[in-house]
Design a protein around this motif. Structure first.
Motif, PDB file in Angstrom:
ATOM      1  N   LEU A  30       0.544  -1.246  -0.210  1.00 39.82           N
ATOM      2  CA  LEU A  30       0.351  -0.065   0.103  1.00 39.82           C
ATOM      3  C   LEU A  30       1.054   1.659   0.175  1.00 39.82           C
ATOM      4  O   LEU A  30       2.019   1.512   0.425  1.00 39.82           O
ATOM      5  CB  LEU A  30      -0.962   0.116   1.454  1.00 39.82           C
ATOM      6  CG  LEU A  30      -1.917  -1.396   0.883  1.00 39.82           C
ATOM      7  CD1 LEU A  30      -2.660  -1.368   2.375  1.00 39.82           C
ATOM      8  CD2 LEU A  30      -3.307  -0.814   0.075  1.00 39.82           C
ATOM      9  N   LYS A  58       1.135  11.427  -2.233  1.00 39.07           N
ATOM     10  CA  LYS A  58       1.062  10.234  -2.333  1.00 39.07           C
ATOM     11  C   LYS A  58       2.027   9.006  -3.332  1.00 39.07           C
ATOM     12  O   LYS A  58       2.011   9.628  -4.143  1.00 39.07           O
ATOM     13  CB  LYS A  58       0.074   9.970  -3.189  1.00 39.07           C
ATOM     14  CG  LYS A  58      -1.926  10.500  -2.451  1.00 39.07           C
ATOM     15  CD  LYS A  58      -2.859  10.883  -3.615  1.00 39.07           C
ATOM     16  CE  LYS A  58      -2.515  11.360  -4.760  1.00 39.07           C
ATOM     17  NZ  LYS A  58      -3.741  11.770  -5.043  1.00 39.07           N
ATOM     18  N   SER A  93      -9.141  -1.535  -5.466  1.00 40.82           N
ATOM     19  CA  SER A  93      -9.578  -2.046  -3.998  1.00 40.82           C
ATOM     20  C   SER A  93      -8.351  -2.979  -3.741  1.00 40.82           C
ATOM     21  O   SER A  93      -8.442  -4.198  -4.340  1.00 40.82           O
ATOM     22  CB  SER A  93     -11.180  -2.983  -3.770  1.00 40.82           C
ATOM     23  OG  SER A  93     -12.236  -1.606  -4.491  1.00 40.82           O
ATOM     24  N   MET A 105     -10.575  -4.369   6.882  1.00 40.37           N
ATOM     25  CA  MET A 105      -9.944  -3.207   6.162  1.00 40.37           C
ATOM     26  C   MET A 105     -10.216  -3.139   4.830  1.00 40.37           C
ATOM     27  O   MET A 105      -9.858  -4.745   4.133  1.00 40.37           O
ATOM     28  CB  MET A 105      -9.249  -2.714   6.499  1.00 40.37           C
ATOM     29  CG  MET A 105      -9.330  -0.901   6.626  1.00 40.37           C
ATOM     30  SD  MET A 105      -7.488  -0.813   7.252  1.00 40.37           S
ATOM     31  CE  MET A 105      -8.376  -1.084   9.059  1.00 40.37           C
ATOM     32  N   ARG A 106     -11.164  -2.268   4.293  1.00 42.87           N
ATOM     33  CA  ARG A 106     -11.119  -2.068   2.556  1.00 42.87           C
ATOM     34  C   ARG A 106      -9.974  -0.662   2.562  1.00 42.87           C
ATOM     35  O   ARG A 106     -10.206   0.294   2.535  1.00 42.87           O
ATOM     36  CB  ARG A 106     -12.670  -2.404   1.678  1.00 42.87           C
ATOM     37  CG  ARG A 106     -12.549  -2.145   0.897  1.00 42.87           C
ATOM     38  CD  ARG A 106     -14.050  -1.977   0.119  1.00 42.87           C
ATOM     39  NE  ARG A 106     -14.208  -2.394  -0.802  1.00 42.87           N
ATOM     40  CZ  ARG A 106     -14.193  -3.073  -1.877  1.00 42.87           C
ATOM     41  NH1 ARG A 106     -14.953  -4.594  -1.149  1.00 42.87           N
ATOM     42  NH2 ARG A 106     -14.229  -2.936  -3.259  1.00 42.87           N
ATOM     43  N   TRP A 107      -9.298  -0.786   0.992  1.00 44.41           N
ATOM     44  CA  TRP A 107      -8.578   0.650   0.803  1.00 44.41           C
ATOM     45  C   TRP A 107      -8.554   0.455  -1.025  1.00 44.41           C
ATOM     46  O   TRP A 107      -8.840   0.033  -1.915  1.00 44.41           O
ATOM     47  CB  TRP A 107      -7.292   0.644   0.628  1.00 44.41           C
ATOM     48  CG  TRP A 107      -6.543   0.402   2.269  1.00 44.41           C
ATOM     49  CD1 TRP A 107      -6.376   1.356   2.696  1.00 44.41           C
ATOM     50  CD2 TRP A 107      -6.548  -0.826   2.340  1.00 44.41           C
ATOM     51  NE1 TRP A 107      -5.392   1.146   4.039  1.00 44.41           N
ATOM     52  CE2 TRP A 107      -5.700  -0.049   4.100  1.00 44.41           C
ATOM     53  CE3 TRP A 107      -6.454  -1.889   2.494  1.00 44.41           C
ATOM     54  CZ2 TRP A 107      -5.553  -0.997   4.488  1.00 44.41           C
ATOM     55  CZ3 TRP A 107      -6.133  -3.020   3.405  1.00 44.41           C
ATOM     56  CH2 TRP A 107      -5.355  -2.248   4.367  1.00 44.41           C
ATOM     57  N   ASP A 108      -9.962   1.709  -1.084  1.00 41.41           N
ATOM     58  CA  ASP A 108     -10.901   2.256  -2.210  1.00 41.41           C
ATOM     59  C   ASP A 108      -9.670   3.503  -3.535  1.00 41.41           C
ATOM     60  O   ASP A 108      -9.925   4.625  -2.434  1.00 41.41           O
ATOM     61  CB  ASP A 108     -12.428   2.619  -2.222  1.00 41.41           C
ATOM     62  CG  ASP A 108     -12.674   1.114  -2.115  1.00 41.41           C
ATOM     63  OD1 ASP A 108     -12.300   0.099  -2.714  1.00 41.41           O
ATOM     64  OD2 ASP A 108     -13.850   1.142  -1.243  1.00 41.41           O
ATOM     65  N   PHE A 109      -9.245   2.664  -3.899  1.00 40.14           N
ATOM     66  CA  PHE A 109      -8.341   3.878  -4.521  1.00 40.14           C
ATOM     67  C   PHE A 109      -9.077   4.503  -6.085  1.00 40.14           C
ATOM     68  O   PHE A 109      -8.948   3.398  -6.682  1.00 40.14           O
ATOM     69  CB  PHE A 109      -6.938   3.014  -5.226  1.00 40.14           C
ATOM     70  CG  PHE A 109      -5.835   2.530  -3.533  1.00 40.14           C
ATOM     71  CD1 PHE A 109      -4.852   3.602  -3.584  1.00 40.14           C
ATOM     72  CD2 PHE A 109      -6.272   1.724  -3.493  1.00 40.14           C
ATOM     73  CE1 PHE A 109      -4.781   3.364  -1.987  1.00 40.14           C
ATOM     74  CE2 PHE A 109      -5.633   1.779  -2.712  1.00 40.14           C
ATOM     75  CZ  PHE A 109      -4.878   2.299  -2.064  1.00 40.14           C
ATOM     76  N   VAL A 141      -7.621   8.077  -2.478  1.00 39.64           N
ATOM     77  CA  VAL A 141      -8.256   6.971  -0.713  1.00 39.64           C
ATOM     78  C   VAL A 141      -9.439   7.141  -0.187  1.00 39.64           C
ATOM     79  O   VAL A 141      -9.209   7.741  -0.010  1.00 39.64           O
ATOM     80  CB  VAL A 141      -7.126   5.959  -1.252  1.00 39.64           C
ATOM     81  CG1 VAL A 141      -6.362   7.176   0.095  1.00 39.64           C
ATOM     82  CG2 VAL A 141      -7.101   4.742  -0.044  1.00 39.64           C
ATOM     83  N   THR A 142     -10.713   6.152  -0.243  1.00 41.90           N
ATOM     84  CA  THR A 142     -11.034   6.016   1.082  1.00 41.90           C
ATOM     85  C   THR A 142     -11.070   4.838   1.565  1.00 41.90           C
ATOM     86  O   THR A 142     -10.223   3.413   0.872  1.00 41.90           O
ATOM     87  CB  THR A 142     -12.782   5.779   0.792  1.00 41.90           C
ATOM     88  OG1 THR A 142     -12.537   4.867  -0.358  1.00 41.90           O
ATOM     89  CG2 THR A 142     -12.574   7.313  -0.028  1.00 41.90           C
ATOM     90  N   VAL A 143     -10.704   4.799   2.747  1.00 38.21           N
ATOM     91  CA  VAL A 143     -10.459   3.106   3.484  1.00 38.21           C
ATOM     92  C   VAL A 143     -12.022   3.514   4.387  1.00 38.21           C
ATOM     93  O   VAL A 143     -12.662   4.046   5.300  1.00 38.21           O
ATOM     94  CB  VAL A 143      -9.517   3.376   4.505  1.00 38.21           C
ATOM     95  CG1 VAL A 143      -9.076   2.416   5.569  1.00 38.21           C
ATOM     96  CG2 VAL A 143      -8.304   4.272   4.524  1.00 38.21           C
ATOM     97  N   SER A 144     -12.470   1.829   4.689  1.00 37.11           N
ATOM     98  CA  SER A 144     -13.567   1.351   5.257  1.00 37.11           C
ATOM     99  C   SER A 144     -13.044  -0.369   6.411  1.00 37.11           C
ATOM    100  O   SER A 144     -12.499  -0.713   5.724  1.00 37.11           O
ATOM    101  CB  SER A 144     -14.902   1.171   4.657  1.00 37.11           C
ATOM    102  OG  SER A 144     -14.443   0.270   3.947  1.00 37.11           O
TER     103      SER A 144
END
Length: 144
Positions: A30, A58, A93, A105-109, A141-144
């Motif tokens: 990441l 980034k 993702s 956990m999930r990272w969406d780019f 990027v969003t993290v959920s």
């Protein structure tokens, strides 16, 4: 009762790339995200300077996998290399799973595109898998 924090192993993950279904990865690094700090001097304030947040730097998302006969990732890079960046922005993702297969956990780019492709190191004296590497830039990027 609150749930105890738990560390999760790094080997249970999946990578999803919109439009590319045959890509399985053995390694995913990441990116680092860093807020630049700007130093602001204020007249009459002699005890120091003000440190203000600046732009976000980034890094790249790095994906590695064993070289296969599928050329979808390389074709994606070649399209971008030929200047077709806007047409090739994709959602990528990275999903981390626990031992039960539940998402941790999930990272969406968003707006991701390849900025570097590296072919494998070939050596007839070694007994290793041929690994290709793809580095991706992204807009957010969003993290959920």
């Amino acid at each position: 009762m609150s749930k105890r924090p738990e560390a999760h192993p790094a080997f249970r993950f999946a990578v999803q790339i919109d439009g590319i279904t045959e890509a399985l990865f053995s390694e995913c690094t990441l990116p680092s995200l860093e807020v630049e700090v700007e130093e602001e001097k204020e007249g009459g304030f002699n005890r120091g300077t003000h440190l203000l947040p600046g732009r976000v730097k980034k890094g790249s998302l790095t994906l590695k996998r064993g070289l296969t006969t599928s050329s979808a990732l390389l074709a994606w890079y070649v399209d971008v290399m030929q200047g077709l960046v806007q047409e090739n922005l994709r959602q990528v993702s990275v999903i981390l799973y626990d031992s039960l297969g539940e998402q941790v956990m999930r990272w969406d780019f968003s707006g991701a595109y390849p900025n570097k492709w590296s072919g494998p190191k070939l050596n007839s004296a070694a007994n290793e898998i041929a690994i290709e590497t793809l580095e991706l830039s992204f807009e957010s990027v969003t993290v959920s």
